[in-house]
Design a protein around this motif. Structure first.
Motif, PDB file in Angstrom:
ATOM      1  N   TYR A  14       6.531  -9.610  -4.763  1.00 14.54           N
ATOM      2  CA  TYR A  14       5.329 -10.291  -5.335  1.00 14.54           C
ATOM      3  C   TYR A  14       3.555  -9.502  -4.867  1.00 14.54           C
ATOM      4  CZ  TYR A  14       1.252 -14.122  -3.980  1.00 14.54           C
ATOM      5  OH  TYR A  14       0.122 -14.735  -3.775  1.00 14.54           O
ATOM      6  N   ALA A  15       3.661  -8.667  -4.195  1.00 12.11           N
ATOM      7  CA  ALA A  15       3.096  -7.613  -3.607  1.00 12.11           C
ATOM      8  C   ALA A  15       1.796  -7.962  -2.638  1.00 12.11           C
ATOM      9  CB  ALA A  15       2.568  -6.784  -4.214  1.00 12.11           C
ATOM     10  N   THR A  16       1.843  -9.254  -2.022  1.00 14.63           N
ATOM     11  CA  THR A  16       0.358  -9.258  -1.124  1.00 14.63           C
ATOM     12  C   THR A  16       0.195  -8.587  -0.004  1.00 14.63           C
ATOM     13  OG1 THR A  16      -0.779 -11.246  -0.038  1.00 14.63           O
ATOM     14  CG2 THR A  16       1.710 -11.048   0.019  1.00 14.63           C
ATOM     15  N   MET A  17      -0.769  -8.363   0.301  1.00 12.23           N
ATOM     16  CA  MET A  17      -1.352  -7.777   1.579  1.00 12.23           C
ATOM     17  C   MET A  17      -1.064  -8.443   1.928  1.00 12.23           C
ATOM     18  SD  MET A  17      -4.335  -5.405  -0.512  1.00 12.23           S
ATOM     19  CE  MET A  17      -5.070  -4.788   1.357  1.00 12.23           C
ATOM     20  N   GLY A  18      -1.441  -7.864   3.752  1.00 14.12           N
ATOM     21  CA  GLY A  18      -1.085  -8.985   5.089  1.00 14.12           C
ATOM     22  C   GLY A  18      -0.187  -9.467   5.580  1.00 14.12           C
ATOM     23  N   GLY A  55       1.604  -1.045   0.259  1.00 14.73           N
ATOM     24  CA  GLY A  55      -0.084   0.150  -0.132  1.00 14.73           C
ATOM     25  C   GLY A  55       0.920   1.113   0.124  1.00 14.73           C
ATOM     26  N   ASP A  56       0.263   2.603   0.466  1.00 13.47           N
ATOM     27  CA  ASP A  56       0.971   3.773   0.310  1.00 13.47           C
ATOM     28  C   ASP A  56       2.360   3.611   1.316  1.00 13.47           C
ATOM     29  OD1 ASP A  56       1.365   7.320   0.380  1.00 13.47           O
ATOM     30  OD2 ASP A  56       2.009   6.158  -0.386  1.00 13.47           O
ATOM     31  N   CYS A  57       2.108   2.661   2.305  1.00 12.63           N
ATOM     32  CA  CYS A  57       3.063   2.339   3.471  1.00 12.63           C
ATOM     33  C   CYS A  57       4.206   2.156   2.774  1.00 12.63           C
ATOM     34  CB  CYS A  57       2.458   2.114   4.318  1.00 12.63           C
ATOM     35  SG  CYS A  57       2.058   0.428   3.924  1.00 12.63           S
ATOM     36  N   GLY A  75      -1.565  -0.588   6.242  1.00 17.46           N
ATOM     37  CA  GLY A  75      -2.501   0.606   5.496  1.00 17.46           C
ATOM     38  C   GLY A  75      -3.781  -0.522   6.472  1.00 17.46           C
ATOM     39  N   ASP A  76      -5.258   0.039   6.329  1.00 18.81           N
ATOM     40  CA  ASP A  76      -6.031  -0.145   6.945  1.00 18.81           C
ATOM     41  C   ASP A  76      -6.732  -1.332   5.968  1.00 18.81           C
ATOM     42  OD1 ASP A  76      -9.126   1.859   5.166  1.00 18.81           O
ATOM     43  OD2 ASP A  76      -6.800   2.120   4.643  1.00 18.81           O
ATOM     44  N   GLY A  77      -6.333  -1.229   5.009  1.00 24.09           N
ATOM     45  CA  GLY A  77      -7.215  -2.332   4.245  1.00 24.09           C
ATOM     46  C   GLY A  77      -5.987  -3.192   4.545  1.00 24.09           C
ATOM     47  N   ALA A  78      -5.146  -3.150   4.711  1.00 23.07           N
ATOM     48  CA  ALA A  78      -3.980  -4.875   5.084  1.00 23.07           C
ATOM     49  C   ALA A  78      -4.232  -4.951   6.343  1.00 23.07           C
ATOM     50  CB  ALA A  78      -3.056  -4.231   4.878  1.00 23.07           C
ATOM     51  N   PHE A  79      -4.246  -3.878   6.702  1.00 23.36           N
ATOM     52  CA  PHE A  79      -4.612  -4.488   9.283  1.00 23.36           C
ATOM     53  C   PHE A  79      -5.842  -5.088   8.888  1.00 23.36           C
ATOM     54  CE2 PHE A  79      -3.338  -3.398  12.902  1.00 23.36           C
ATOM     55  CZ  PHE A  79      -4.977  -3.853  13.947  1.00 23.36           C
ATOM     56  N   ASN A 121      -4.529   4.888   7.754  1.00 27.59           N
ATOM     57  CA  ASN A 121      -5.278   4.936   8.159  1.00 27.59           C
ATOM     58  C   ASN A 121      -6.405   5.795   7.356  1.00 27.59           C
ATOM     59  OD1 ASN A 121      -8.424   5.040   8.610  1.00 27.59           O
ATOM     60  ND2 ASN A 121      -8.056   4.529  10.843  1.00 27.59           N
ATOM     61  N   ASN A 122      -6.677   5.326   5.917  1.00 22.68           N
ATOM     62  CA  ASN A 122      -6.977   6.609   5.288  1.00 22.68           C
ATOM     63  C   ASN A 122      -8.690   6.205   4.772  1.00 22.68           C
ATOM     64  OD1 ASN A 122      -6.075   4.457   3.611  1.00 22.68           O
ATOM     65  ND2 ASN A 122      -5.071   5.792   1.946  1.00 22.68           N
ATOM     66  N   SER A 123      -9.483   5.397   5.482  1.00 24.46           N
ATOM     67  CA  SER A 123     -10.727   4.762   5.369  1.00 24.46           C
ATOM     68  C   SER A 123     -10.643   4.265   3.954  1.00 24.46           C
ATOM     69  CB  SER A 123     -11.611   5.342   5.084  1.00 24.46           C
ATOM     70  OG  SER A 123     -11.102   5.784   6.787  1.00 24.46           O
ATOM     71  N   SER A 124      -9.598   3.532   3.438  1.00 25.17           N
ATOM     72  CA  SER A 124      -9.853   3.393   1.467  1.00 25.17           C
ATOM     73  C   SER A 124      -8.682   2.505   1.499  1.00 25.17           C
ATOM     74  CB  SER A 124      -9.383   4.877   0.725  1.00 25.17           C
ATOM     75  OG  SER A 124      -8.964   4.578  -0.472  1.00 25.17           O
ATOM     76  N   TRP A 125      -8.357   1.622  -0.369  1.00 24.07           N
ATOM     77  CA  TRP A 125      -6.989   1.110  -0.911  1.00 24.07           C
ATOM     78  C   TRP A 125      -7.348   2.252  -1.693  1.00 24.07           C
ATOM     79  CZ3 TRP A 125     -10.804  -3.432  -1.793  1.00 24.07           C
ATOM     80  CH2 TRP A 125     -11.699  -3.820  -0.760  1.00 24.07           C
ATOM     81  N   GLU A 126      -6.618   3.489  -0.593  1.00 27.37           N
ATOM     82  CA  GLU A 126      -5.863   4.761  -1.279  1.00 27.37           C
ATOM     83  C   GLU A 126      -5.401   4.526  -2.858  1.00 27.37           C
ATOM     84  OE1 GLU A 126      -7.742   6.706  -1.027  1.00 27.37           O
ATOM     85  OE2 GLU A 126      -6.208   8.331  -2.537  1.00 27.37           O
ATOM     86  N   MET A 127      -4.303   3.178  -2.872  1.00 24.70           N
ATOM     87  CA  MET A 127      -2.768   3.389  -3.938  1.00 24.70           C
ATOM     88  C   MET A 127      -3.894   2.839  -5.569  1.00 24.70           C
ATOM     89  SD  MET A 127       0.116   0.713  -3.350  1.00 24.70           S
ATOM     90  CE  MET A 127      -0.120  -0.168  -5.205  1.00 24.70           C
ATOM     91  N   LEU A 128      -5.068   1.867  -4.803  1.00 25.54           N
ATOM     92  CA  LEU A 128      -5.991   1.368  -5.969  1.00 25.54           C
ATOM     93  C   LEU A 128      -6.822   2.675  -7.099  1.00 25.54           C
ATOM     94  CD1 LEU A 128      -7.053  -2.033  -4.843  1.00 25.54           C
ATOM     95  CD2 LEU A 128      -5.270  -1.372  -5.773  1.00 25.54           C
TER      96      LEU A 128
HETATM   97  C1  LIG Z   1      -3.501 -10.039  -0.811  1.00 28.72           C
HETATM   98  C2  LIG Z   1      -4.050  -9.205  -1.705  1.00 28.72           C
HETATM   99  N1  LIG Z   1      -5.354  -8.609  -1.452  1.00 28.72           N
HETATM  100  C3  LIG Z   1      -4.968  -7.807  -2.927  1.00 28.72           C
HETATM  101  C4  LIG Z   1      -4.307  -7.064  -3.364  1.00 28.72           C
HETATM  102  C5  LIG Z   1      -4.947  -5.801  -3.733  1.00 28.72           C
HETATM  103  C6  LIG Z   1      -4.283  -4.254  -4.259  1.00 28.72           C
HETATM  104  C7  LIG Z   1      -3.419  -3.522  -3.937  1.00 28.72           C
HETATM  105  S1  LIG Z   1      -2.947  -2.193  -2.522  1.00 28.72           S
HETATM  106  C8  LIG Z   1      -4.894  -2.632  -2.988  1.00 28.72           C
HETATM  107  C9  LIG Z   1      -4.810  -1.840  -1.309  1.00 28.72           C
HETATM  108  C10 LIG Z   1      -3.999  -1.268   0.172  1.00 28.72           C
HETATM  109  O1  LIG Z   1      -5.673  -0.388   0.837  1.00 28.72           O
HETATM  110  P1  LIG Z   1      -4.449  -0.330   2.369  1.00 28.72           P
HETATM  111  O2  LIG Z   1      -5.149   0.720   2.364  1.00 28.72           O
HETATM  112  O3  LIG Z   1      -3.800  -1.779   2.645  1.00 28.72           O
HETATM  113  O4  LIG Z   1      -3.564   0.799   1.654  1.00 28.72           O
HETATM  114  P2  LIG Z   1      -3.611   1.911   1.712  1.00 28.72           P
HETATM  115  O5  LIG Z   1      -2.920   2.079  -0.494  1.00 28.72           O
HETATM  116  O6  LIG Z   1      -2.259   2.538   1.201  1.00 28.72           O
HETATM  117  O7  LIG Z   1      -4.758   2.433   1.488  1.00 28.72           O
HETATM  118  C11 LIG Z   1      -5.606  -3.362  -2.757  1.00 28.72           C
HETATM  119  C12 LIG Z   1      -6.567  -3.900  -2.168  1.00 28.72           C
HETATM  120  C13 LIG Z   1      -3.210  -7.327  -2.847  1.00 28.72           C
HETATM  121  N2  LIG Z   1      -1.929  -6.861  -2.853  1.00 28.72           N
HETATM  122  N3  LIG Z   1      -2.956  -7.906  -1.996  1.00 28.72           N
END
Ligand SMILES: Cc1ncc(Cc2csc(CCOP(=O)(O)OP(=O)(O)O)c2C)c(N)n1
Ligand SMILES: [Mg+2]
Length: 548
Positions: free
Chosen positions: A405-409, A385-387, A431-435, A458-465
């Motif tokens: 590989y860029a997996t969240m989590g 994410g942006d982090c 990021g909030d989404g990954a948390f 915490n930007n309440s968003s999948w902001e990178m997307l």
């Molecule tokens: C397991 C998995 N599912 C979907 C995705 C696809 C994705 C890449 S970045 C992103 C948004 C991340 O949101 P977060 O709030 O964590 O961070 P930020 O963008 O700074 O707001 C998604 C859903 C990936 N990379 N891995």
């Protein structure tokens, strides 16, 4: 002794210092035997992806094998993503899974947890491992264990051992070592001679290093090689944080158009670019200002050395670096460590915005740099994410992140795995989404004896997307009050909105030990890091060249 005891001794002999696991009925005998053997501590987490990322981080942070243990079916198949991440990022992660006993297959019944067939799991894991074995015969188990574990280290990749539930207590001989790989010395010499000759002929040689120099434990040797060759050196995005302990100054992280312009020019104009242990991937080279002609580069990756139009096969990178050092006698002039230069694209730590201003990712980087300048560097475990883009603006420090590989989590479990394996308190950026995916593993921090400092963007968003596709509405993640949830998981939460609150919360978090510290940083809509902004602009520019 029994098969499990010998297996754990073999894991320990190859650098494993713990096992992260979640049991199930097909794995209860294995877990019981592991707990009874006491050879390696067994740590449980709450969800298998967290196990995999924690074990991955343990391997990356300390070297040697990372180990995750699961049950058959539902457990092991939850591990596919962390195993894939380890495969892509070259991590020696060992997956141990229980399985039905051999005689159970003869029952004529479909077994719970099975998928298409009892072999489905075995087949699925082939695609994300460099080797695997089924330990269904105690006579062959020692040799199979040695081969598979040695392959994990030699190939720097994940492996799988399937252990039917009637096997863990079977009597078993000790596990030795598998036959050493023989390197063709003539081929190695020819390769080292040609490589050095190409670098000497180049007017603008440059060395770009990547993850393999960490995986094979050769960072110090590579630093010495750079000194003796006297050529400039940088890391790829995936290689961020490499050489950090060696005193050899990387000029920074090559990010193409998204990074430092001068560094970009040096790399892309080099007529002798040595890619040492670096993967040629879009993460590392997607936003090059001009397409690098890799045919004229020297690529050392996965046991091969590509130069021009020919390839030297079976040349392990560690042996190649040794062969080059033998050909480059040390001289007093070049043995002096190059001064540790901060990467040029680093915001000065003191450049904090006004105290009452809203926090931004750049302010987070500056505040963290200020904290590390005052108290010393901390290892960083970072999510996607942006982090991750913000992490590139931190002072040089160890960085664990799935940059390719860029997996969240990854972030929170990796921070726990890092601290369990090394004892070092980590900074976790997420990021909030990954948390929302794996951040809940923080509830295990107390039992693991971990107290990470977690900075939650915490930007309440999948902001990178959203930066790539702003017109969509599905990026919204709603308001989550993470700070309030910390106490319930045994930690301390801070709600942060201004720069002043950020600096104060970091000071309190750094001063408190013994429980995790969660900074829930509320970012204004659209607040992104300078590096992510440059990255998106570069991708758009390169994908629409006529757009000007
Ligand atoms: C397991 C998995 N599912 C979907 C995705 C696809 C994705 C890449 S970045 C992103 C948004 C991340 O949101 P977060 O709030 O964590 O961070 P930020 O963008 O700074 O707001 C998604 C859903 C990936 N990379 N891995
Ligand atoms: Mg977000």
């Amino acid at each position: 002794m029994n098969l499990t005891h010998e297996l754990l001794l073999a894991l320990k002999a190859r650098g494993a210092t713990e096992i992260f696991g979640i049991p199930g009925d097909f794995a209860l005998p294995l877990f019981g035997a592991m707990e009874k053997s006491g050879v390696l501590p067994l740590h449980t987490l709450s969800h298998e992806p967290g196990l995999g990322f924690a074990a991955d981080a343990a391997a990356r942070a300390r070297g040697g094998l990372g180990v995750a243990a699961v049950t058959y079916g539902a457990g092991a198949l939850n591990m596919i993503n962390p195993m894939a991440a380890a495969y892509a990022e070259r991590v020696p992660l060992v997956l141990l899974s229980g399985a039905p006993a051999v005689h159970e297959a003869d029952s004529g019944l479909l077994l719970h947890h099975q998928v298409k067939t009892l072999d489905s799991q075995w087949r699925l894991l082939e695609e994300v491992t460099v080797d695997r074995a089924r330990l269904d015969d105690a006579r062959t188990a020692p040799a199979l264990i040695a081969r598979v574990l040695d392959q994990a280290l030699r190939r720097a990749g994940p492996v799988y051992l399937e252990i039917p539930r009637d096997m863990p207590m079977q009597a078993c001989e000790p596990v030795g070592s598998s036959p050493a790989e023989v390197v063709d010395t003539e081929r190695l010499a020819a390769c080292a001679d040609e490589l050095l000759s190409r670098l000497r002929q180049a007017r603008r040689p440059f060395m770009l290093v990547g993850v393999e120099i960490r995986r094979y434990g050769i960072e110090e040797k590579v630093a010495e090689l750079a000194r003796r060759l006297n050529i400039p050196l940088a890391t790829t995005l995936m290689g961020r944080g490499l050489l950090n302990q060696t005193g050899c100054a990387a000029l920074g992280t090559y990010l193409g158009l998204a990074g430092d312009h001068e560094l970009c020019e040096q790399v892309e104009s080099s007529d002798g670019l040595l890619l040492l242990g670096a993967i040629v991937s879009d993460s590392n080279f997607a936003v090059s200002s001009k397409r690098i002609d890799f045919r004229h580069a020297i690529r050392v990756w996965q046991g091969q050395v590509e130069m021009g139009h020919h390839v030297y096969q079976a040349i392990p990178i560690a042996e190649l670096v040794d062969a080059m050092l033998l050909r480059l006698p040390a001289s007093p002039a070049c043995s002096a460590p190059v001064q540790q230069a901060a990467p040029p694209n680093l915001p000065a730590a003191q450049e904090l915005p006004a105290p009452d201003e809203a926090v931004s990712p750049a302010a987070i980087a500056s505040a963290l740099n200020q904290m590390m300048l005052a108290h010393g560097p901390m290892p960083v475990a970072c999510d996607v994410g942006d982090c991750l883009f913000t992490a590139l603006d931190l002072l040089p420090t160890d960085l664990l992140a799935p940059g390719y590989y860029a997996t969240m989590g990854y972030g929170v479990p990796a921070g726990l795995g890092l601290q369990v394996a090394t004892g070092r308190r980590p900074l976790v950026l997420v990021g909030d989404g990954a948390f929302q995916m794996t951040g809940w593993e923080l509830g295990n921090a107390r039992s693991l004896g971990c107290d990470p400092i977690v900075v939650l963007f915490n930007n309440s968003s999948w902001e990178m997307l959203r930066t790539f596709q702003p017109e969509s509405h599905f990026h919204d993640r709603g308001e989550w009050d993470f700070a309030s949830m910390a106490a319930g998981m045994g930690g301390k939460g801070y709600k942060v909105a201004t720069v002043e609150e950020l600096v104060r919360a970091l000071a309190l978090a750094h001063a408190e030990r013994g429980r995790f510290q969660l900074l829930d940083v509320r970012l204004p809509p659209g607040a992104i890091s300078p590096t992510l902004r440059r990255f998106v602009a570069a991708v758009k520019r390169l994908s629409m060249p006529d757009a000007g």
